[in-house]
Design a protein around this motif. Structure first.
Motif, PDB file in Angstrom:
ATOM      1  N   TRP A  19      25.641  -3.213  22.639  1.00  0.00           N
ATOM      2  CA  TRP A  19      26.925  -3.203  23.342  1.00  0.00           C
ATOM      3  C   TRP A  19      27.801  -4.332  22.813  1.00  0.00           C
ATOM      4  O   TRP A  19      27.383  -5.470  22.698  1.00  0.00           O
ATOM      5  CB  TRP A  19      26.725  -3.401  24.842  1.00  0.00           C
ATOM      6  N   GLN A  30      31.869  -6.025  23.142  1.00  0.00           N
ATOM      7  CA  GLN A  30      33.121  -6.052  23.893  1.00  0.00           C
ATOM      8  C   GLN A  30      34.262  -6.191  22.902  1.00  0.00           C
ATOM      9  O   GLN A  30      34.338  -7.174  22.167  1.00  0.00           O
ATOM     10  CB  GLN A  30      33.145  -7.236  24.877  1.00  0.00           C
ATOM     11  N   ILE A  45      37.118  -3.344  26.148  1.00  0.00           N
ATOM     12  CA  ILE A  45      36.503  -2.018  26.136  1.00  0.00           C
ATOM     13  C   ILE A  45      35.068  -2.160  25.655  1.00  0.00           C
ATOM     14  O   ILE A  45      34.828  -2.712  24.586  1.00  0.00           O
ATOM     15  CB  ILE A  45      37.257  -1.057  25.185  1.00  0.00           C
ATOM     16  N   PRO A  46      34.094  -1.679  26.431  1.00  0.00           N
ATOM     17  CA  PRO A  46      32.716  -1.708  25.940  1.00  0.00           C
ATOM     18  C   PRO A  46      32.525  -0.642  24.874  1.00  0.00           C
ATOM     19  O   PRO A  46      32.874   0.512  25.074  1.00  0.00           O
ATOM     20  CB  PRO A  46      31.896  -1.396  27.183  1.00  0.00           C
ATOM     21  N   LEU A  47      32.016  -1.035  23.739  1.00  0.00           N
ATOM     22  CA  LEU A  47      31.829  -0.094  22.636  1.00  0.00           C
ATOM     23  C   LEU A  47      30.361  -0.093  22.244  1.00  0.00           C
ATOM     24  O   LEU A  47      29.846  -1.064  21.722  1.00  0.00           O
ATOM     25  CB  LEU A  47      32.688  -0.513  21.444  1.00  0.00           C
ATOM     26  N   MET A  48      29.689   1.017  22.567  1.00  0.00           N
ATOM     27  CA  MET A  48      28.273   1.099  22.259  1.00  0.00           C
ATOM     28  C   MET A  48      28.107   1.664  20.863  1.00  0.00           C
ATOM     29  O   MET A  48      28.409   2.818  20.606  1.00  0.00           O
ATOM     30  CB  MET A  48      27.563   1.985  23.272  1.00  0.00           C
ATOM     31  N   LYS A  49      27.636   0.834  19.942  1.00  0.00           N
ATOM     32  CA  LYS A  49      27.497   1.225  18.549  1.00  0.00           C
ATOM     33  C   LYS A  49      26.191   0.693  17.993  1.00  0.00           C
ATOM     34  O   LYS A  49      25.593  -0.230  18.542  1.00  0.00           O
ATOM     35  CB  LYS A  49      28.664   0.675  17.715  1.00  0.00           C
ATOM     36  N   THR A  54      32.817   9.614  20.917  1.00  0.00           N
ATOM     37  CA  THR A  54      32.500   8.608  21.921  1.00  0.00           C
ATOM     38  C   THR A  54      33.669   8.547  22.901  1.00  0.00           C
ATOM     39  O   THR A  54      34.823   8.624  22.480  1.00  0.00           O
ATOM     40  CB  THR A  54      32.282   7.229  21.270  1.00  0.00           C
ATOM     41  N   LYS A 107      36.946   5.364  26.939  1.00  0.00           N
ATOM     42  CA  LYS A 107      36.685   4.174  27.738  1.00  0.00           C
ATOM     43  C   LYS A 107      35.590   3.314  27.126  1.00  0.00           C
ATOM     44  O   LYS A 107      35.407   2.158  27.521  1.00  0.00           O
ATOM     45  CB  LYS A 107      36.310   4.560  29.163  1.00  0.00           C
ATOM     46  N   GLU A 108      34.852   3.879  26.159  1.00  0.00           N
ATOM     47  CA  GLU A 108      33.836   3.111  25.455  1.00  0.00           C
ATOM     48  C   GLU A 108      34.290   2.742  24.052  1.00  0.00           C
ATOM     49  O   GLU A 108      33.485   2.348  23.210  1.00  0.00           O
ATOM     50  CB  GLU A 108      32.524   3.900  25.412  1.00  0.00           C
ATOM     51  N   ASP A 120      24.945   7.892  20.466  1.00  0.00           N
ATOM     52  CA  ASP A 120      26.055   7.688  21.403  1.00  0.00           C
ATOM     53  C   ASP A 120      27.088   8.806  21.337  1.00  0.00           C
ATOM     54  O   ASP A 120      28.171   8.676  21.901  1.00  0.00           O
ATOM     55  CB  ASP A 120      26.726   6.338  21.128  1.00  0.00           C
TER      56      ASP A 120
END
Length: 680
Positions: free
Chosen positions: A5, A7, A16-20, A403, A406-407, A451
């Motif tokens: 995760w 930010q 924005i949380p960005l899961m990558k 994705t 919001k992420e 994701d």
């Protein structure tokens, strides 16, 4: 890939949380800049005075509308010096009464007419003058265009039916389950050698889709297109439903009927390019090549012979975003498959390019304005219809495309797993099935980003276009013409039917979050698709679907159709595509065996061409298992080598290391698959 995760902060107060995965770490500054560009574009378009969804309502302003009983027509043509409505209401001549006047400084034009001056059914165009020339054009926002049967050219048509369509199921919302998509083309859905209609599709084909167990209907070629053989991918009138299939009311009735049957309806949305036709498209609309498109070579798609949109231009964004909203509002579509996304994302359109590293996604070749547009379009669609689905046709694997916004992604709900059908074709072309690599096959079927959601499919219309072959035709080839009768034993046909079932079930069972089938492929439709053209003497023989083959009890096609129906029932009953996984439990290359668990079910595939296995031990959690699907069953054209409803019990075994093993002894017939459910 290990997910992390991050930010990403946009401006001062917008984290924005960005899961990558961790491979994206070096590119976080690029990702941040792109997301800032999306927000800046939204602010520029809305000026903070309205929502983006409200901004996307150009179709309610431009084009022909009733206002207070009168007619008003508006068009955007900044390079025009004069514009007139011409049609059969003024003998196709310029008249002062029908001349548009420029309003404001943005290149907008308008004319107001008394209500009695235009009548439903009348044909019209625009005559646009510009410095150094003039030309007839179809309005860019026209909602109805019809083709002259003799000249083959299109005209806009005044459309005001005496009885507007009344929706019977206006509150339909897509069921919250994974999409099982039936991809269809209205015109060639009929058995007759002709162009089918919306009405015929509703009466004859829709019941087949419902009976087959699909929950989503995807319609191709809905936006108006001059050349029928383009499959609808060379669009001319973006706001007009193709009139060659019927009226707007008939399309609405089809969508309504699908909703009554609890089917969601999505459509192919072509925003990746536009037809280069000028008299019946929007190319050189106001005398300039760069009104909607890029100027110079960048505005031409040489491989597709079409025009490329300038996604950085506010007026173009207004046009395309409004088009997204229009199909949701006017026709109650439940989402879109965005066509040609790879072509949009890269300046070289991704042609002939192998995407081998992450640098390919973040370099100078990326068309970031297109990325911005795609993010904005998804925001509009999901604001107007939160239950709508959007699917990206992208072969490049651009991270973040599917994705949620919001992420920190670009908002598509799904992406097509385009590598899967390509892999099947590669196997069928290059490797005899007795040498198919089980481990590599499983890897290709499950290789996707954790994701992002994906739609799996074994083949689509691309594999059926003239010059290529469907899976079933590659498997059986010429014997399809002479040996598909149930009373005519044939080893090539037996092989083809068996492998066709295995290919489709293993693709479905390993698919990420959805599944797609092109109409007719579920029963092994023979031959290819070839639209009427000069080279085939304008024949419709191959531009249709031969449903009688599926319905004939004496032909083997029905076995494939029944197996596909059982697959869809399995996926629905056990929420297969809503479940995580799969989890591999068996891989044996020497015996061509592959097994995995998903949704509480056990899938065992035997691809071996000539060897069956008796009492084969498969490690399973202890308990009782029941056979719930067997591709070798007689009703699916198999040999019936396993008793229906067979029950298996696991056997405990203490291993030399002191560990406890539990396994079931299974009979695995050659070229077959078993699906087991744990009962206790």
């Amino acid at each position: 890939m290990k997910a992390t995760w991050y930010q990403i902060r946009l401006g001062r107060d917008y984290p924005i949380p960005l899961m990558k995965d961790h491979y994206l770490t070096p590119y976080l500054p690029v990702i941040q800049r792109r997301l800032e560009k999306v927000r800046n574009a939204e602010q520029r378009l809305t000026e903070g005075r309205m929502s983006l969804a409200d901004f996307a309502s150009g179709h309610e302003y431009f084009g022909l509308h009733r206002e207070g009983g009168d007619w008003v027509f508006r068009e955007w043509a900044p390079n025009a010096t004069a514009i007139s409505l011409i049609g059969d209401f003024n003998e196709w001549r310029e008249r002062e009464e029908f001349s548009l006047r420029r309003i404001g400084s943005n290149g907008n034009w308008e004319v107001r007419l008394p209500g009695q001056r235009l009548h439903s059914g009348q044909l019209y165009k625009l005559l646009i003058h510009w410095p150094g020339g003039s030309g007839e054009r179809i309005p860019a926002y026209t909602r109805r265009a019809v083709q002259d049967p003799h000249t083959k050219l299109f005209c806009a048509q005044v459309w005001e039916p005496e009885h507007p369509y009344i929706w019977q199921f206006p509150s339909f919302r897509r069921p919250p389950e994974a999409p099982r998509i039936y991809e269809a083309h209205i015109g060639m859905a009929q058995s007759e050698e002709k162009v089918g209609t919306y009405e015929e599709f509703q009466k004859k084909i829709l019941p087949r889709v419902v009976d087959a167990g699909y929950n989503t209907l995807q319609l191709m070629a809905i936006q108006e297109h001059p050349y029928y053989g383009s499959l609808g991918y060379h669009v001319s009138s973006f706001f007009a439903a193709s009139s060659r299939f019927g009226t707007p009311e008939e399309l609405k009735a089809l969508v309504d009927a699908a909703h009554e049957a609890k089917l969601a309806v999505i459509m192919d949305l072509i925003h990746s390019h536009a037809v280069r036709n000028e008299q019946e498209g929007i190319s050189r609309f106001d005398g300039t090549l760069y009104q909607y498109f890029h100027e110079g070579p960048r505005g031409d798609h040489s491989a597709w012979d079409s025009r490329c949109f300038d996604y950085g231009k506010p007026e173009v964004l207004h046009f395309l975003l409004s088009n997204c909203r229009f199909w949701l509002d006017e026709y109650h579509f439940d989402g879109f498959r965005f066509d040609g996304v790879t072509s949009m994302l890269y300046l070289d359109h991704g042609l002939g390019k192998a995407f081998t590293g992450y640098a390919d996604y973040f370099g100078a070749n990326v068309e970031e304005d297109a990325l911005v547009y795609l993010a904005l379009s998804n925001e509009v669609i999901h604001t107007v219809r939160p239950d709508a689905i959007t699917i990206a046709e992208d072969v490049s694997g651009m991270p973040g495309l599917a994705t949620p916004g919001k992420e920190g992604g670009f908002g598509f709900d799904y992406r097509l797993a385009m590598g899967v059908p390509d892999y099947w074709i590669k196997l069928l072309k290059e490797i005899p099935d007795e040498f198919w690599p089980m481990g590599h096959l499983y890897h290709e079927l499950t290789n996707r980003r954790a994701d992002e959601k994906t739609i799996g499919y074994a083949e689509s219309h691309d594999q059926a276009i003239v010059g290529d072959k469907t899976i079933i035709f590659r498997l059986i080839d010429a014997d399809m013409y002479t040996h598909m009768n149930v009373f005519d034993p044939n080893l090539q046909v037996d092989r083809g039917i068996a492998l066709h079932k295995l290919i489709r079930l293993v693709t479905l069972a390993t698919a990420g979050n959805g599944y797609l089938n092109f109409m007719g492929n579920e029963f092994g439709h023979p031959e290819w698709i070839d639209f009427p053209r000069e080279g085939n003497n304008w024949s419709y023989h191959y531009a249709r679907r031969q449903w009688h083959l599926r319905d004939d009890a004496n032909l083997r096609y029905r076995f494939l159709a029944e197996f596909d129906k059982a697959m869809m029932r399995l996926a629905a009953d056990y929420r297969l595509l809503d479940s995580p996984g799969p989890h591999k439990i068996l891989e044996n290359q020497a015996n061509l065996l592959l097994g995995f668990e998903r949704a509480g079910l056990v899938f065992i595939f035997c691809f071996h061409p000539d060897q069956s296995f008796t009492s084969y031990p498969v490690d399973l959690p202890p308990g009782e298992y029941r056979l719930i699907l067997n591709s070798d069953a007689l009703e699916f054209g198999g040999h019936g080598r396993i008793q229906p409803g067979q029950v298996y019990f696991t056997t405990p075994e203490t291993l030399p290391q002191g560990q406890m093993r539990h396994y079931a002894s299974l009979y695995l017939p050659t070229r077959s698959t078993l699906v087991l459910k744990k009962m206790a």
